[in-house]
Write a protein that holds these residues in place. Sequence first.
Motif, PDB file in Angstrom:
ATOM      1  N   GLU A 154     -89.682 -20.527 -15.088  1.00 54.94           N
ATOM      2  CA  GLU A 154     -89.630 -19.969 -16.438  1.00 54.94           C
ATOM      3  C   GLU A 154     -89.434 -21.059 -17.482  1.00 54.94           C
ATOM      4  OE1 GLU A 154     -90.320 -16.890 -17.453  1.00 54.94           O
ATOM      5  OE2 GLU A 154     -90.888 -16.601 -15.351  1.00 54.94           O
ATOM      6  N   HIS A 155     -88.608 -22.028 -17.182  1.00 53.06           N
ATOM      7  CA  HIS A 155     -88.385 -23.118 -18.139  1.00 53.06           C
ATOM      8  C   HIS A 155     -89.661 -23.938 -18.341  1.00 53.06           C
ATOM      9  CE1 HIS A 155     -86.275 -26.240 -20.346  1.00 53.06           C
ATOM     10  NE2 HIS A 155     -86.821 -27.146 -19.541  1.00 53.06           N
ATOM     11  N   LEU A 156     -90.351 -24.233 -17.246  1.00 59.08           N
ATOM     12  CA  LEU A 156     -91.577 -25.015 -17.359  1.00 59.08           C
ATOM     13  C   LEU A 156     -92.678 -24.233 -18.070  1.00 59.08           C
ATOM     14  CD1 LEU A 156     -91.604 -26.790 -13.865  1.00 59.08           C
ATOM     15  CD2 LEU A 156     -91.010 -27.772 -16.087  1.00 59.08           C
ATOM     16  N   LYS A 157     -92.683 -22.916 -17.918  1.00 56.23           N
ATOM     17  CA  LYS A 157     -93.632 -22.091 -18.672  1.00 56.23           C
ATOM     18  C   LYS A 157     -93.383 -22.221 -20.172  1.00 56.23           C
ATOM     19  CE  LYS A 157     -94.681 -18.423 -15.317  1.00 56.23           C
ATOM     20  NZ  LYS A 157     -94.515 -16.979 -14.991  1.00 56.23           N
ATOM     21  N   SER A 158     -92.111 -22.308 -20.547  1.00 61.73           N
ATOM     22  CA  SER A 158     -91.779 -22.464 -21.968  1.00 61.73           C
ATOM     23  C   SER A 158     -92.261 -23.800 -22.515  1.00 61.73           C
ATOM     24  CB  SER A 158     -90.267 -22.325 -22.181  1.00 61.73           C
ATOM     25  OG  SER A 158     -89.570 -23.458 -21.672  1.00 61.73           O
ATOM     26  N   LEU A 159     -92.487 -24.745 -21.616  1.00 58.54           N
ATOM     27  CA  LEU A 159     -93.017 -26.059 -22.002  1.00 58.54           C
ATOM     28  C   LEU A 159     -94.533 -26.111 -21.809  1.00 58.54           C
ATOM     29  CD1 LEU A 159     -90.293 -28.327 -20.307  1.00 58.54           C
ATOM     30  CD2 LEU A 159     -90.375 -27.562 -22.687  1.00 58.54           C
ATOM     31  N   MET A 199     -91.372 -34.093 -25.199  1.00 53.21           N
ATOM     32  CA  MET A 199     -90.636 -33.435 -24.115  1.00 53.21           C
ATOM     33  C   MET A 199     -89.643 -34.413 -23.508  1.00 53.21           C
ATOM     34  SD  MET A 199     -92.126 -31.614 -20.672  1.00 53.21           S
ATOM     35  CE  MET A 199     -92.626 -33.173 -19.971  1.00 53.21           C
ATOM     36  N   ALA A 200     -88.423 -33.939 -23.282  1.00 49.98           N
ATOM     37  CA  ALA A 200     -87.402 -34.788 -22.674  1.00 49.98           C
ATOM     38  C   ALA A 200     -87.805 -35.138 -21.250  1.00 49.98           C
ATOM     39  CB  ALA A 200     -86.060 -34.063 -22.683  1.00 49.98           C
ATOM     40  N   ASN A 201     -87.256 -36.227 -20.747  1.00 47.49           N
ATOM     41  CA  ASN A 201     -87.551 -36.621 -19.377  1.00 47.49           C
ATOM     42  C   ASN A 201     -86.889 -35.653 -18.400  1.00 47.49           C
ATOM     43  OD1 ASN A 201     -89.016 -38.899 -20.144  1.00 47.49           O
ATOM     44  ND2 ASN A 201     -87.154 -40.130 -20.347  1.00 47.49           N
ATOM     45  N   ILE A 202     -87.690 -35.082 -17.510  1.00 46.56           N
ATOM     46  CA  ILE A 202     -87.176 -34.138 -16.529  1.00 46.56           C
ATOM     47  C   ILE A 202     -86.753 -34.897 -15.275  1.00 46.56           C
ATOM     48  CG2 ILE A 202     -87.772 -32.189 -15.038  1.00 46.56           C
ATOM     49  CD1 ILE A 202     -89.650 -31.212 -17.190  1.00 46.56           C
ATOM     50  N   GLU A 203     -85.574 -34.560 -14.782  1.00 48.93           N
ATOM     51  CA  GLU A 203     -85.052 -35.165 -13.559  1.00 48.93           C
ATOM     52  C   GLU A 203     -84.815 -34.074 -12.527  1.00 48.93           C
ATOM     53  OE1 GLU A 203     -81.506 -37.157 -14.752  1.00 48.93           O
ATOM     54  OE2 GLU A 203     -82.575 -38.850 -15.662  1.00 48.93           O
ATOM     55  N   LEU A 204     -85.079 -34.404 -11.263  1.00 50.89           N
ATOM     56  CA  LEU A 204     -84.914 -33.431 -10.195  1.00 50.89           C
ATOM     57  C   LEU A 204     -84.174 -34.077  -9.032  1.00 50.89           C
ATOM     58  CD1 LEU A 204     -85.630 -30.589  -9.054  1.00 50.89           C
ATOM     59  CD2 LEU A 204     -87.688 -31.648  -8.076  1.00 50.89           C
ATOM     60  N   ASP A 205     -83.016 -33.510  -8.708  1.00 52.58           N
ATOM     61  CA  ASP A 205     -82.236 -33.961  -7.558  1.00 52.58           C
ATOM     62  C   ASP A 205     -82.538 -33.049  -6.379  1.00 52.58           C
ATOM     63  OD1 ASP A 205     -81.137 -35.844  -9.206  1.00 52.58           O
ATOM     64  OD2 ASP A 205     -79.225 -34.796  -9.469  1.00 52.58           O
ATOM     65  N   ILE A 206     -82.868 -33.638  -5.233  1.00 59.35           N
ATOM     66  CA  ILE A 206     -83.260 -32.850  -4.063  1.00 59.35           C
ATOM     67  C   ILE A 206     -82.632 -33.431  -2.800  1.00 59.35           C
ATOM     68  CG2 ILE A 206     -85.479 -32.172  -5.058  1.00 59.35           C
ATOM     69  CD1 ILE A 206     -86.770 -34.335  -3.234  1.00 59.35           C
ATOM     70  N   GLY A 245     -98.385 -30.762 -12.329  1.00 59.47           N
ATOM     71  CA  GLY A 245     -98.476 -32.130 -12.821  1.00 59.47           C
ATOM     72  C   GLY A 245     -97.466 -32.496 -13.893  1.00 59.47           C
ATOM     73  N   VAL A 246     -96.285 -31.893 -13.864  1.00 64.50           N
ATOM     74  CA  VAL A 246     -95.271 -32.207 -14.864  1.00 64.50           C
ATOM     75  C   VAL A 246     -94.635 -33.556 -14.541  1.00 64.50           C
ATOM     76  CG1 VAL A 246     -93.495 -30.937 -13.576  1.00 64.50           C
ATOM     77  CG2 VAL A 246     -93.174 -31.370 -16.006  1.00 64.50           C
ATOM     78  N   PRO A 247     -94.464 -34.419 -15.541  1.00 63.64           N
ATOM     79  CA  PRO A 247     -93.781 -35.694 -15.293  1.00 63.64           C
ATOM     80  C   PRO A 247     -92.326 -35.439 -14.914  1.00 63.64           C
ATOM     81  CG  PRO A 247     -94.956 -35.722 -17.395  1.00 63.64           C
ATOM     82  CD  PRO A 247     -94.916 -34.301 -16.937  1.00 63.64           C
ATOM     83  N   VAL A 248     -91.895 -35.990 -13.793  1.00 60.43           N
ATOM     84  CA  VAL A 248     -90.539 -35.743 -13.316  1.00 60.43           C
ATOM     85  C   VAL A 248     -90.036 -36.960 -12.542  1.00 60.43           C
ATOM     86  CG1 VAL A 248     -91.440 -34.606 -11.242  1.00 60.43           C
ATOM     87  CG2 VAL A 248     -89.066 -34.210 -11.937  1.00 60.43           C
ATOM     88  N   LYS A 249     -88.770 -37.261 -12.730  1.00 61.86           N
ATOM     89  CA  LYS A 249     -88.116 -38.318 -11.968  1.00 61.86           C
ATOM     90  C   LYS A 249     -87.353 -37.659 -10.830  1.00 61.86           C
ATOM     91  CE  LYS A 249     -84.827 -42.143 -12.289  1.00 61.86           C
ATOM     92  NZ  LYS A 249     -83.906 -42.911 -13.181  1.00 61.86           N
ATOM     93  N   VAL A 250     -87.795 -37.911  -9.608  1.00 63.12           N
ATOM     94  CA  VAL A 250     -87.193 -37.277  -8.433  1.00 63.12           C
ATOM     95  C   VAL A 250     -86.184 -38.226  -7.802  1.00 63.12           C
ATOM     96  CG1 VAL A 250     -87.638 -36.256  -6.166  1.00 63.12           C
ATOM     97  CG2 VAL A 250     -89.305 -35.966  -8.019  1.00 63.12           C
ATOM     98  N   ARG A 251     -85.011 -37.690  -7.519  1.00 67.06           N
ATOM     99  CA  ARG A 251     -83.954 -38.474  -6.878  1.00 67.06           C
ATOM    100  C   ARG A 251     -83.469 -37.742  -5.636  1.00 67.06           C
ATOM    101  NH1 ARG A 251     -80.504 -39.369 -12.327  1.00 67.06           N
ATOM    102  NH2 ARG A 251     -80.213 -37.146 -11.910  1.00 67.06           N
ATOM    103  N   GLU A 252     -83.369 -38.481  -4.547  1.00 61.56           N
ATOM    104  CA  GLU A 252     -82.805 -37.914  -3.332  1.00 61.56           C
ATOM    105  C   GLU A 252     -81.291 -38.009  -3.417  1.00 61.56           C
ATOM    106  OE1 GLU A 252     -84.582 -40.083  -0.148  1.00 61.56           O
ATOM    107  OE2 GLU A 252     -86.389 -38.837  -0.145  1.00 61.56           O
ATOM    108  N   SER A 253     -80.636 -36.872  -3.371  1.00 62.01           N
ATOM    109  CA  SER A 253     -79.186 -36.821  -3.506  1.00 62.01           C
ATOM    110  C   SER A 253     -78.521 -36.889  -2.137  1.00 62.01           C
ATOM    111  CB  SER A 253     -78.760 -35.531  -4.216  1.00 62.01           C
ATOM    112  OG  SER A 253     -77.354 -35.410  -4.254  1.00 62.01           O
ATOM    113  N   ASN A 254     -77.352 -37.521  -2.082  1.00 60.66           N
ATOM    114  CA  ASN A 254     -76.589 -37.541  -0.841  1.00 60.66           C
ATOM    115  C   ASN A 254     -75.230 -36.866  -0.998  1.00 60.66           C
ATOM    116  OD1 ASN A 254     -75.193 -39.383  -2.374  1.00 60.66           O
ATOM    117  ND2 ASN A 254     -75.579 -41.144  -1.060  1.00 60.66           N
ATOM    118  N   ASN A 255     -75.096 -36.068  -2.099  1.00 58.58           N
ATOM    119  CA  ASN A 255     -73.832 -35.380  -2.308  1.00 58.58           C
ATOM    120  C   ASN A 255     -74.006 -34.216  -3.287  1.00 58.58           C
ATOM    121  OD1 ASN A 255     -71.210 -34.569  -2.507  1.00 58.58           O
ATOM    122  ND2 ASN A 255     -70.426 -36.484  -3.342  1.00 58.58           N
TER     123      ASN A 255
END
Length: 317
Positions: free
Chosen positions: A70-75, A1-8, A33-43
Amino acid sequence: MANIELDIWRGEWGLASIDLECLKVLTYMKFIGVPVKVRESNNPFFTPKGRLPVMRDGRTVLTNFEEVVEHLKSLHYNTDVHLNSKEAAEASAFTQYLRDKLYPAYQYAWWVDEKNYNDVTRPTFAKCLRIPFNFFYPSRYQNAAKEMIDALYGEHTDLREIEKTIYSEAEKCLKTLSDRLGESEYFFGNRPSSFDAIVFAYLAPLVKAPFPNGTLSNHVKGTANLARFVARINQKNFRHVTDEYNKQNAKKQSTGSQSDREAANFPNQTRNKILAALFAAIAMTGYAVANGMFQELKDFEHSRDYNEMFENEEEDN
């Protein structure tokens, strides 16, 4: 599985994010419990739709909660597998109910109420953004919220009447949620579902944000089982955020207490300095008198006066 990134949007007040939609996605990911790299966005300007959250999984870019689920269900990441068909239908109906009745009140409390907006919402979001976007985005979001309220209740309707109606509907919704939850840990069994993530995302910011006009927030806080629900999920899934916030808050309070103590001691310190100066002056005066200095000065002053008087008399002559 590719590395998942989340901007918040960044967090505040012990929340992992200040934003409803970001908190939905982040909480759901915590549940499964999905592995995810979370980044706090400022823009958010360069995001696909000019808003957050944004989830990236390789070339897949998603920007709303339903797409992410839905995407995570597919994984094969799915927190709703324990729901039967009846519970799944009920969760779906409740989700729409929240959208219809609680979401307008949420938007009103955050963006339309001028006191809340000026004191809490605008400065909080502006702090997350770079210049000049901190001037642009808060007012943009406020305008969008006002347009939604106008569309629902009429553009020229008295705002006080809208507030009364909108909060009344929201309180009924919260009462229904409270009845459904009861004393259970989650809404559907002893495991969290996507619906629990949605409810938490709605309620947690209302519980944590220090709104001066806290009509809706106070109702959530006053509903005991919903308040416990928020605290429980926050503690189980975002304990590191809560602990860091409490640590920083304690540090601020300690610094503030030290400043208060210094401020409280300032009059005493000033008094002591004045008394010390007076004591020194008295001691020096006593020493001077004892050594005849005053008499010498007095004689000198008198002689100066006489000389000046003689000089004046000579000038008169």
